[in-house]
Write a protein that holds these residues in place. Structure first.
Motif, PDB file in Angstrom:
ATOM      1  N   TYR A 224      14.649  10.617 -30.194  1.00 32.02           N
ATOM      2  CA  TYR A 224      13.678   9.516 -30.224  1.00 32.02           C
ATOM      3  C   TYR A 224      12.260  10.078 -30.307  1.00 32.02           C
ATOM      4  CZ  TYR A 224      16.120   5.070 -29.425  1.00 32.02           C
ATOM      5  OH  TYR A 224      16.867   3.917 -29.579  1.00 32.02           O
ATOM      6  N   GLU A 225      11.975  11.066 -29.489  1.00 30.20           N
ATOM      7  CA  GLU A 225      10.618  11.617 -29.434  1.00 30.20           C
ATOM      8  C   GLU A 225      10.242  12.302 -30.744  1.00 30.20           C
ATOM      9  OE1 GLU A 225      10.812  12.236 -24.576  1.00 30.20           O
ATOM     10  OE2 GLU A 225      11.455  13.844 -25.940  1.00 30.20           O
ATOM     11  N   THR A 226      11.150  13.054 -31.332  1.00 32.75           N
ATOM     12  CA  THR A 226      10.838  13.698 -32.605  1.00 32.75           C
ATOM     13  C   THR A 226      10.781  12.675 -33.744  1.00 32.75           C
ATOM     14  OG1 THR A 226      13.181  14.287 -32.919  1.00 32.75           O
ATOM     15  CG2 THR A 226      11.744  15.950 -31.930  1.00 32.75           C
ATOM     16  N   ASP A 227      11.634  11.649 -33.679  1.00 31.02           N
ATOM     17  CA  ASP A 227      11.581  10.582 -34.688  1.00 31.02           C
ATOM     18  C   ASP A 227      10.276   9.802 -34.579  1.00 31.02           C
ATOM     19  OD1 ASP A 227      14.056  11.303 -35.655  1.00 31.02           O
ATOM     20  OD2 ASP A 227      15.146   9.671 -34.678  1.00 31.02           O
ATOM     21  N   LEU A 228       9.815   9.562 -33.349  1.00 26.81           N
ATOM     22  CA  LEU A 228       8.552   8.844 -33.164  1.00 26.81           C
ATOM     23  C   LEU A 228       7.368   9.706 -33.597  1.00 26.81           C
ATOM     24  CD1 LEU A 228       9.316   7.083 -29.770  1.00 26.81           C
ATOM     25  CD2 LEU A 228       8.805   5.935 -31.948  1.00 26.81           C
ATOM     26  N   ALA A 229       7.465  11.012 -33.398  1.00 29.68           N
ATOM     27  CA  ALA A 229       6.413  11.914 -33.890  1.00 29.68           C
ATOM     28  C   ALA A 229       6.320  11.826 -35.413  1.00 29.68           C
ATOM     29  CB  ALA A 229       6.706  13.346 -33.461  1.00 29.68           C
ATOM     30  N   GLU A 230       7.468  11.773 -36.071  1.00 27.87           N
ATOM     31  CA  GLU A 230       7.504  11.633 -37.529  1.00 27.87           C
ATOM     32  C   GLU A 230       6.942  10.278 -37.963  1.00 27.87           C
ATOM     33  OE1 GLU A 230      10.859  11.530 -41.131  1.00 27.87           O
ATOM     34  OE2 GLU A 230      11.461  11.905 -39.062  1.00 27.87           O
ATOM     35  N   TYR A 231       7.305   9.234 -37.215  1.00 27.95           N
ATOM     36  CA  TYR A 231       6.818   7.877 -37.502  1.00 27.95           C
ATOM     37  C   TYR A 231       5.299   7.824 -37.450  1.00 27.95           C
ATOM     38  CZ  TYR A 231       5.371   3.275 -35.563  1.00 27.95           C
ATOM     39  OH  TYR A 231       4.722   2.110 -35.256  1.00 27.95           O
ATOM     40  N   TYR A 232       4.704   8.399 -36.421  1.00 30.55           N
ATOM     41  CA  TYR A 232       3.245   8.356 -36.302  1.00 30.55           C
ATOM     42  C   TYR A 232       2.566   9.266 -37.333  1.00 30.55           C
ATOM     43  CZ  TYR A 232       2.904   5.292 -32.287  1.00 30.55           C
ATOM     44  OH  TYR A 232       2.937   4.183 -31.479  1.00 30.55           O
ATOM     45  N   LYS A 233       3.275  10.301 -37.759  1.00 29.32           N
ATOM     46  CA  LYS A 233       2.731  11.145 -38.828  1.00 29.32           C
ATOM     47  C   LYS A 233       2.674  10.366 -40.136  1.00 29.32           C
ATOM     48  CE  LYS A 233       3.208  15.773 -40.819  1.00 29.32           C
ATOM     49  NZ  LYS A 233       4.020  17.020 -40.831  1.00 29.32           N
ATOM     50  N   ILE A 234       3.728   9.584 -40.427  1.00 29.82           N
ATOM     51  CA  ILE A 234       3.736   8.733 -41.620  1.00 29.82           C
ATOM     52  C   ILE A 234       2.617   7.694 -41.539  1.00 29.82           C
ATOM     53  CG2 ILE A 234       5.078   6.988 -42.877  1.00 29.82           C
ATOM     54  CD1 ILE A 234       7.597   8.572 -42.101  1.00 29.82           C
ATOM     55  N   LYS A 235       2.344   7.215 -40.315  1.00 28.96           N
ATOM     56  CA  LYS A 235       1.254   6.241 -40.112  1.00 28.96           C
ATOM     57  C   LYS A 235      -0.126   6.900 -40.099  1.00 28.96           C
ATOM     58  CE  LYS A 235       1.487   2.490 -37.909  1.00 28.96           C
ATOM     59  NZ  LYS A 235       1.461   1.444 -36.847  1.00 28.96           N
ATOM     60  N   ARG A 236      -0.134   8.236 -40.203  1.00 33.23           N
ATOM     61  CA  ARG A 236      -1.365   9.030 -40.202  1.00 33.23           C
ATOM     62  C   ARG A 236      -2.108   8.957 -38.878  1.00 33.23           C
ATOM     63  NH1 ARG A 236      -3.622   7.848 -46.386  1.00 33.23           N
ATOM     64  NH2 ARG A 236      -1.731   8.599 -47.455  1.00 33.23           N
ATOM     65  N   ASN A 237      -1.348   8.785 -37.818  1.00 33.63           N
ATOM     66  CA  ASN A 237      -1.906   8.841 -36.468  1.00 33.63           C
ATOM     67  C   ASN A 237      -1.453  10.167 -35.859  1.00 33.63           C
ATOM     68  OD1 ASN A 237      -2.565   8.579 -33.755  1.00 33.63           O
ATOM     69  ND2 ASN A 237      -2.025   6.407 -33.660  1.00 33.63           N
ATOM     70  N   LEU A 238      -2.143  11.225 -36.224  1.00 34.38           N
ATOM     71  CA  LEU A 238      -1.724  12.566 -35.836  1.00 34.38           C
ATOM     72  C   LEU A 238      -1.866  12.807 -34.334  1.00 34.38           C
ATOM     73  CD1 LEU A 238      -3.089  14.716 -38.800  1.00 34.38           C
ATOM     74  CD2 LEU A 238      -0.854  13.628 -38.518  1.00 34.38           C
ATOM     75  N   LYS A 239      -2.823  12.128 -33.716  1.00 36.83           N
ATOM     76  CA  LYS A 239      -3.010  12.275 -32.272  1.00 36.83           C
ATOM     77  C   LYS A 239      -1.770  11.791 -31.522  1.00 36.83           C
ATOM     78  CE  LYS A 239      -6.191  11.115 -28.502  1.00 36.83           C
ATOM     79  NZ  LYS A 239      -7.450  10.413 -28.126  1.00 36.83           N
ATOM     80  N   LYS A 240      -1.270  10.606 -31.902  1.00 37.65           N
ATOM     81  CA  LYS A 240      -0.076  10.063 -31.251  1.00 37.65           C
ATOM     82  C   LYS A 240       1.169  10.875 -31.631  1.00 37.65           C
ATOM     83  CE  LYS A 240       1.423   6.852 -28.464  1.00 37.65           C
ATOM     84  NZ  LYS A 240       1.461   5.409 -28.791  1.00 37.65           N
ATOM     85  N   SER A 241       1.199  11.363 -32.857  1.00 37.82           N
ATOM     86  CA  SER A 241       2.311  12.217 -33.281  1.00 37.82           C
ATOM     87  C   SER A 241       2.393  13.462 -32.410  1.00 37.82           C
ATOM     88  CB  SER A 241       2.145  12.613 -34.749  1.00 37.82           C
ATOM     89  OG  SER A 241       3.208  13.451 -35.162  1.00 37.82           O
ATOM     90  N   ASP A 242       1.250  14.057 -32.136  1.00 37.02           N
ATOM     91  CA  ASP A 242       1.216  15.260 -31.293  1.00 37.02           C
ATOM     92  C   ASP A 242       1.683  14.965 -29.872  1.00 37.02           C
ATOM     93  OD1 ASP A 242       0.352  16.864 -33.340  1.00 37.02           O
ATOM     94  OD2 ASP A 242      -1.774  16.787 -32.774  1.00 37.02           O
ATOM     95  N   VAL A 243       1.387  13.764 -29.374  1.00 37.26           N
ATOM     96  CA  VAL A 243       1.845  13.378 -28.033  1.00 37.26           C
ATOM     97  C   VAL A 243       3.369  13.455 -27.959  1.00 37.26           C
ATOM     98  CG1 VAL A 243       2.078  11.439 -26.424  1.00 37.26           C
ATOM     99  CG2 VAL A 243      -0.144  11.945 -27.451  1.00 37.26           C
TER     100      VAL A 243
END
Length: 352
Positions: free
Chosen positions: A160-179
């Motif tokens: 879930y955490e790695t999938d959500l990191a990918e999701y936020y990367k697609i949304k171009r929210n790199l800060k949340k992706s890094d979280v």
């Protein structure tokens, strides 16, 4: 609309983890809209009840099942490319993670030790927690399911955490992706510290009450390969242990050791379709395609031989004696949703 596991005792039911494996088949046979509908059902249930229950019945609202919502969503998104829908579902998956699996304020607290989670039902009983695991029933938890940090659950949460990191990367929210990248890495390190056994080269559940790693071998130890949590060196050691589980008809769910006096259906000599998919996908993730192909062929051959003999597909199988799965709480069911889907995906991947 949804696909039930079968047309008999489960004919009006949509189960949580069954649905992921059923969806694996639906997206490969042109039924992606039906697959989307099954996910939409879970969205509705979560919005209404704050939980994706193990089954769509009121009396099952006290427990969930191993979380697979992000995995379902990615399977469908890979076919449709519908970003708007993907974003909508991933947001619900994030809420599920935060409000259910790692919410410390719940009565049925799941996150209990060093940031890792357990199975736990609303009434906080060992028996019902084991039902939430989907392994109902097994010798794996020694009738003390609440006391264990399960390796499979924490791998699913890592995914879930790695999938959500990918999701936020697609949304171009790199800060949340890094979280989420950092959160997943912390989970991976803690899992390695508590659940990885270097001497045996395998992953085990952890009894956080006794501060002690379990010694019970189960197919759950392969989930780090499915979730891509293991290093290649760790994966190689886990693969070396596959011979402990491998029989003529595929993989047993557990070894034939330290079992309860009374037979339990998720134990040896039974093997289950969905667990075969997890192991085979994990093997392919790390490049062990020849071994994956060998396991797949054994399991496909067993399904085929039993179909020719009985005219039916089956919920689970006795992979040792090459027979229909040994029953426990109820008669082994014909059908069967995840059996059909896994059979289809293995044929799709490996051909004849």
């Amino acid at each position: 609309k949804f696909i039930s596991p079968n047309a008999h005792i489960y004919k009006n039911d949509q189960f949580y983890w069954d649905s992921y494996f059923i969806i694996l088949g639906l997206v490969r046979c042109g039924r992606v809209e039906l697959a989307k509908g099954m996910v939409e059902n879970f969205i509705y249930l979560f919005k209404r009840f704050g939980i994706i229950p193990m089954r769509n019945r009121f009396y099952n609202l006290g427990s969930s099942q191993m979380p697979f919502l992000t995995s379902m969503t990615k399977e469908i998104y890979a076919i449709t490319g519908d970003k708007r829908w993907y974003f909508k579902v991933m947001k619900i998956a994030e809420e599920e993670l935060q409000k259910y699996w790692i919410n410390k304020s719940l009565t049925e607290t799941h996150i209990v030790y060093k940031g890792l989670s357990r199975y736990c039902d609303h009434f906080i009983t060992h028996l019902a927690a084991e039902h939430e695991s989907g392994w109902d029933m097994t010798s794996r938890f020694h009738n003390q399911c609440l006391d264990y940090l399960p390796i499979d659950l924490n791998c699913a949460l890592y995914k879930y955490e790695t999938d959500l990191a990918e999701y936020y990367k697609i949304k171009r929210n790199l800060k949340k992706s890094d979280v989420y990248i950092n959160q997943s890495e912390l989970r991976r390190k803690t899992v390695n510290k508590l659940m990885w056994n270097l001497k045996n080269g395998f992953y085990f559940d952890y009894n956080y009450k006794l501060k002690k790693q379990s010694t019970f071998y189960s197919i759950a130890g392969f989930y780090p390969l499915w979730a891509k949590m293991a290093t290649y060196t760790q994966a190689k050691k886990v693969v070396d242990a596959i011979s402990k589980f491998e029989k003529d008809g595929g993989l047993t769910n557990t070894l034939n050791a330290n079992l309860a006096d009374e037979f339990r259906q998720h134990d040896y000599p039974n093997g289950w379709p969905h667990q075969h998919w997890i192991v085979i996908k994990g093997l392919m993730n790390y490049g062990f395609e020849d071994i994956a192909k060998r396991i797949a062929k054994k399991y496909l051959d067993l399904n085929k031989s039993l179909f020719l003999k009985t005219g039916k597909m089956w919920e689970k199988h006795d992979v040792v004696n090459m027979d229909i799965g040994k029953p426990d709480r109820y008669e082994t069911q014909e059908g069967f949703g995840w059996t059909n889907a896994v059979f289809l995906r293995l044929i799709d991947k490996f051909g004849k």
